[in-house]
Design an enzyme around this catalytic site. Structure first.
Site, short mmCIF file in Angstrom:
data_model
loop_
_atom_site.label_atom_id
_atom_site.label_comp_id
_atom_site.label_asym_id
_atom_site.label_seq_id
_atom_site.Cartn_x
_atom_site.Cartn_y
_atom_site.Cartn_z
N HIS A 106 -9.57 10.59 2.81
CA HIS A 106 -9.86 9.50 3.74
C HIS A 106 -10.32 9.99 5.11
CE1 HIS A 106 -9.77 5.65 5.68
NE2 HIS A 106 -9.03 6.17 6.66
N SER A 119 10.13 -12.26 10.04
CA SER A 119 10.23 -13.71 10.01
C SER A 119 9.43 -14.36 11.13
CB SER A 119 11.70 -14.12 10.14
OG SER A 119 12.22 -13.69 11.39
N ASN A 163 -5.23 5.94 6.31
CA ASN A 163 -4.22 5.93 7.37
C ASN A 163 -3.69 4.52 7.64
OD1 ASN A 163 -6.89 5.40 8.57
ND2 ASN A 163 -5.82 5.37 10.52
N HIS A 164 -4.38 3.48 7.15
CA HIS A 164 -3.87 2.11 7.32
C HIS A 164 -3.00 1.67 6.16
CE1 HIS A 164 -5.77 0.37 10.99
NE2 HIS A 164 -6.49 1.46 10.88
N ASP A 219 11.54 -7.30 14.97
CA ASP A 219 11.64 -8.35 13.95
C ASP A 219 11.64 -7.69 12.57
OD1 ASP A 219 11.49 -10.66 12.43
OD2 ASP A 219 9.35 -10.93 12.78
N ASP A 248 17.23 -22.21 20.06
CA ASP A 248 17.31 -22.35 18.60
C ASP A 248 18.00 -21.17 17.94
OD1 ASP A 248 15.42 -20.41 18.98
OD2 ASP A 248 13.94 -21.25 17.59
N HIS A 280 -12.98 6.64 7.31
CA HIS A 280 -12.17 6.70 8.53
C HIS A 280 -12.93 6.38 9.81
CE1 HIS A 280 -8.57 7.65 10.69
NE2 HIS A 280 -8.98 8.79 11.18
#
Length: 700
Positions: free
Chosen positions: A274, A641, A222-223, A637, A681, A453
Site C-alpha cells: 500500500h 454511541s 493505512n486506513h 466514546d 439527559d 497511498h
C-alpha cells in the site's frame, strides 16, 4: 494567415500553461493540508500513548476500562467475539426488501448486491455480520504475502485507493468487467474513510473475495485501522447506517482488518504494497509476522512492548522487581528458547516418546509466549501461526521490529533524493529514495514495485526510473475535477497498461467545445475550494501569525513587506507551499509591496464569521482544533454511541488529570460532568462537548 495561426497557437499554449500552473498550485494546497491533517492524527495518538505509558490505574476496573478504550479490537477473545457478534440471533423481517445472502456465496449474490447498492438499498445487519464472519474465517487462512500468477488468468488488474467512493468501483467494473475465473483483481488498501459509501465497498469486495478466493486479493492499507477510522469518517458512517447493530459490525470489521494480507506478489516479480518500503524492509520477516496482533498500527509501541515482556516474565515466575533491577527505564529481555533435556535411549520407546512430547510441548509454549497466545485460548491454526511453529530455529524478532515493518509498508512515500528518512510530512513511515528501491528490488529479484497511498492528478505516476508505480483509483478525491482515477492491468509480460477515468456524469454528455469551457469552470471551482480551505487554515492560526508578523515589524507600524509575509506564513503553517505564487489569491490589499497585516487578518476573520456566528478569537481556536476534538470525542466514546457516558468521562478525566498533576475528587469530577451535560439527559453529545470547550475558552 500564417502569423495569425502562430498568434493563436501562442495564445492557446499560454492559456494551457496558465491552467496547468493553477492546477498544480491547487494540487499542492490540497495535498499539503491533507498531509498536515494526517500528521495531527499521529501526534494526537502519540499523545494518548504517552498518557497510557505514564498512567497507573488505581484499580483493576479502571485498568480494564482504559484498556478497552484504547485497545478496542483486542478486548474480545475468539469465543467472546463470536458470541458478541452472533448473526444467527438476528431475525430478518418479512418487510425487508433488500438483497438476501446465503453461504457459500454465488455470483448471483454479488450481482444482486451491486444492483441493490445502485438503488441505494441497505443490506440487513444479519447478512453484514454473516459476511464479515465468513470473510474473517477465509482471511485467517491466507499468508501475509499473497502470491498471484498471470498463468491462470489473462491479466491481473490492480486498483489503488477507493476511499468510500462507490461510483469509482462501479466504473472500474463497468470498464474492466466483474471479477471472474479469467479476470483477477488486486485491491491495494484504503477501501474506507473520507467517502460516504465505504461500507458498501467493503461488502462488495468481501463478497467477491469469498466467491473467487483465487482471483480476488485484498491488501491492507493505512486506513484499515480503527484508530484512523475514528477521525476520517468510517466509524461515523457505520453507526449512522446501522444504529442498532453498528457496534457489533464495527467490532467485526476491526478484527477483519487486522487479518488482511500485507502485500501481494505477481509472478514473483512485481511487489504490491500500500505505502512503500524502507531501507530495513524485510519480506522474510513480513511473511512470518502474526499480522493480526497489529489491530492499529498507530497505537503506541512502547507500552505494548513493555507489557508483553512483563507478561512473559510473569509466565516464567519472575516478579517485576526481580526482572527489572535497573528500574523502569530498563527493558526486560525476551524469554530464552527452552533447551530440551538430554534424549533418553531410543531402545526405551516409552521413555523416548515421553521425551519427544515434552520437548515439543515446551517449544510450542515458548512460541505462545512470544506471540502473546495464552494456553486458555485455543484457536484454529492460521497460516502465520503454522509458519512460526515450523521455523523455531529461525530469527526471533521483537514486537518493535515487527511494528516498524508494517508501519513502513503502510505509511511510506517515495522521494526523488537518495536515502531513507523519517516521513515528517505525514508523521508516520518514511521517505525512501531510488537507491533504497534498487536495493530492495535487487535483493528479492523483483522488476518493479506498485504502491498507492498518494493521490495523483492523472491517477497514476512512475518514479525512481520507472521502478515504482503509484496507482490511485479514487477520482475527484479532493473536489469534483481535482484528479482522475486509474487502474493498471498486467499480463504475462508484466508490462503495465493503464486505464484512466473520472466518475463525473455531467462531463460525459458534453460536446468537445462545451468540455473545454467545462474544464475551465471546473478548474476555477476546484481552485476556489482549495483557497477556501487554505484561508480557513490561515484564520485558524491567527494568533501565531500575528506573533510571526511582529518579528518582521520591528517599528510596530502594522505593516510588513510581501516577502516577509510569505516567510512568516510558511514559518507558522509549515505546509511547504509557494506562498509568493499564491499571494495574489490570498492578499489583495497590498500597496507598493507592503501589507497591513492586521487589516488582512480582520478580512479573513470577517469571511469565517459570515458563515459561523461566533466570536472571532474563539472561532479561530475551534477551527484549529475541531478535527482533534472530534477524534478525542470518538476515542472517549468507547461504544461509538455518539454520546459520552458519565463513566467514560470520569475514567478519561482521571487519565488527563494524572498527566496534568491535577487533584480532583470523584465528587468534583461528577460535578464537572454534570455541568457539561446541558440538557441533563445523563450523557454528553458532541455539541455539548464543543460548547463546554467554548465556555472554558471564553472564561479564559
Amino acid at each position: 494567415a500564417f502569423k495569425a495561426a502562430v498568434l493563436i497557437q501562442q495564445w492557446y499554449r499560454r492559456h494551457v500553461a496558465r491552467l496547468e500552473m493553477r492546477r498544480r498550485c491547487t494540487w499542492r494546497i490540497f495535498q499539503s493540508i491533507e498531509y498536515a491533517c494526517e500528521q495531527d492524527q499521529i501526534k494526537l495518538h502519540n499523545f494518548f500513548s504517552y498518557l497510557m505509558d505514564h498512567f497507573t490505574p488505581s484499580s483493576s476496573k479502571e485498568r480494564d476500562f482504559i484498556s478497552r478504550m484504547f485497545i478496542s479490537g483486542e478486548s474480545f477473545k475468539e469465543a467472546e467475539l463470536e458470541k458478541y457478534c452472533d448473526y444467527e440471533s438476528l431475525e430478518v423481517p418479512d418487510s425487508y426488501t433488500g438483497p438476501r445472502l446465503s453461504f457459500p456465496l454465488l455470483p448471483d449474490h454479488a450481482t444482486a448486491l451491486l444492483e441493490a447498492f445502485k438503488q441505494k438499498q441497505q443490506l440487513h445487519a444479519r447478512y453484514v455480520l454473516n459476511l464479515l464472519h465468513e470473510t474473517r474465517k477465509h482471511l485467517k487462512q491466507l499468508p501475509n504475502i499473497s502470491h498471484v500468477s498471470t498463468c491462470y488468468s489473462e491479466e491481473v488488474t490492480v486498483c489503488g485507493d477507493l476511499h468510500g467512493q462507490l461510483d469509482d468501483l462501479f466504473l472500474i467494473f463497468y470498464k474492466n468487467g466483474l471479477p471472474s475465473p479469467s479476470k483477477s483483481y488486486v485491491f491495494n488498501g484504503d477501501f474506507v474513510d473520507r467517502g460516504k459509501q465505504s461500507l458498501e465497498i467493503l461488502i462488495i469486495l468481501f463478497t467477491f473475495l469469498l466467491i473467487y478466493p483465487k482471483e480476488v486479493h485484498l491488501n491492507r492499507g493505512n486506513h484499515e485501522d480503527h484508530m484512523v477510522n475514528l477521525r476520517y469518517g468510517f466509524t461515523k458512517e457505520v453507526m449512522q447506517k446501522y444504529k442498532v447493530h453498528g457496534k457489533k459490525i464495527l467490532k467485526m470489521i476491526q478484527n477483519v482488518f487486522c487479518w488482511l494480507p500485507l502485500a501481494t506478489l505477481i509472478d514473483q516479480k512485481v511487489l504490491i504494497i500500500h505505502g512503500g518500503i524502507s531501507d530495513t524492509t524485510d519480506l522474510d520477516m513480513l511473511e512470518k509476522i502474526q499480522r493480526n496482533k497489529f489491530i492499529s498500527v498507530l497505537r503506541g509501541k512502547k507500552r505494548k512492548e513493555l507489557n508483553r515482556n512483563v507478561e512473559i516474565q510473569e509466565i516464567n515466575g519472575e516478579s517485576k522487581a526481580e526482572a527489572d533491577p535497573a528500574g523502569p527505564e530498563a527493558v526486560p529481555s525476551i524469554c530464552p528458547q527452552p533447551r530440551p533435556a538430554p534424549a533418553p535411549s531410543v531402545a526405551n520407546r516409552l521413555e523416548f516418546s515421553r521425551w519427544v512430547r515434552q520437548t515439543v510441548q515446551e517449544q510450542i509454549e515458548w512460541c505462545r509466549r512470544l506471540v502473546d497466545i495464552s494456553e486458555s485460548e485455543p484457536e484454529e491454526p492460521t497460516y502465520s501461526s503454522v509458519v512460526s511453529l515450523t521455523d523455531l530455529d529461525g530469527p526471533c524478532w521483537t514486537r518493535q521490529e515487527e511494528w516498524k515493518q508494517i508501519l513502513d509498508i503502510l505509511w511510506s512515500d517515495p522521494m526523488p533524493q537518495e536515502g531513507c528518512r523519517v516521513n515528517t510530512v505525514r508523521g508516520g513511515g518514511c521517505y525512501f529514495g531510488p537507491d533504497v528501491t534498487a536495493k530492495i528490488l535487487a535483493k528479492y529479484n523483483l522488476q518493479f514495485l506498485i504502491r498507492s497511498h498518494e493521490c495523483k492528478q492523472e491517477g497514476y505516476e512512475f518514479c525512481h526510473n520507472r521502478k515504482v508505480l503509484t496507482i490511485f483509483s479514487a477520482s475527484n478525491y479532493y473536489e469534483i475535477g481535482s484528479n482522475r482515477g486509474a487502474y493498471v492491468k498486467l499480463g504475462p509480460d508484466l508490462i503495465p497498461h493503464f486505464v484512466q477515468y473520472q466518475a463525473n456524469k455531467t462531463a460525459h454528455t458534453l460536446t468537445m467545445t462545451q468540455r473545454q469551457g467545462f474544464l475551465v469552470a471546473l478548474i476555477s471551482r476546484v481552485e476556489e475550494s482549495a483557497f477556501r480551505a487554505l484561508r480557513e487554515k490561515l484564520f485558524a492560526h491567527t494568533s501565531a501569525l500575528i506573533t510571526a508578523f511582529k518579528a518582521y515589524d520591528t517599528d510596530n507600524t502594522g505593516r510588513i513587506t510581501l516577502s516577509s509575509w510569505a516567510t512568516a506564513v510558511e514559518s507558522v503553517l509549515r505546509l511547504g507551499l509557494p506562498w509568493r505564487m499564491l499571494r495574489p489569491q490570498l492578499v489583495r490589499s497590498a500597496v507598493d509591496g507592503v501589507l497591513e497585516y492586521r487589516s488582512w487578518l480582520e478580512d479573513l476573520a470577517m469571511e469565517q464569521r459570515s458563515r459561523e456566528h461566533i466570536q472571532s478569537s474563539l472561532l479561530e481556536v475551534i477551527y484549529r482544533n475541531r478535527s482533534n476534538l472530534e477524534t478525542i470525542f470518538r476515542i472517549i466514546d468507547r461504544d461509538h454511541s455518539g454520546l459520552i457516558s458519565f463513566e467514560e468521562f470520569h475514567q478519561t478525566w482521571k487519565l488527563f488529570s494524572s498527566h496534568m498533576n491535577i487533584e480532583l475528587t470523584d465528587e468534583g469530577i461528577n460535578d464537572l460532568v454534570r455541568s457539561i451535560d446541558f440538557n441533563k439527559d445523563g450523557n454528553i453529545d458532541f455539541n455539548e462537548f464543543l460548547e463546554a470547550f467554548r465556555l472554558v475558552k471564553q472564561s479564559q
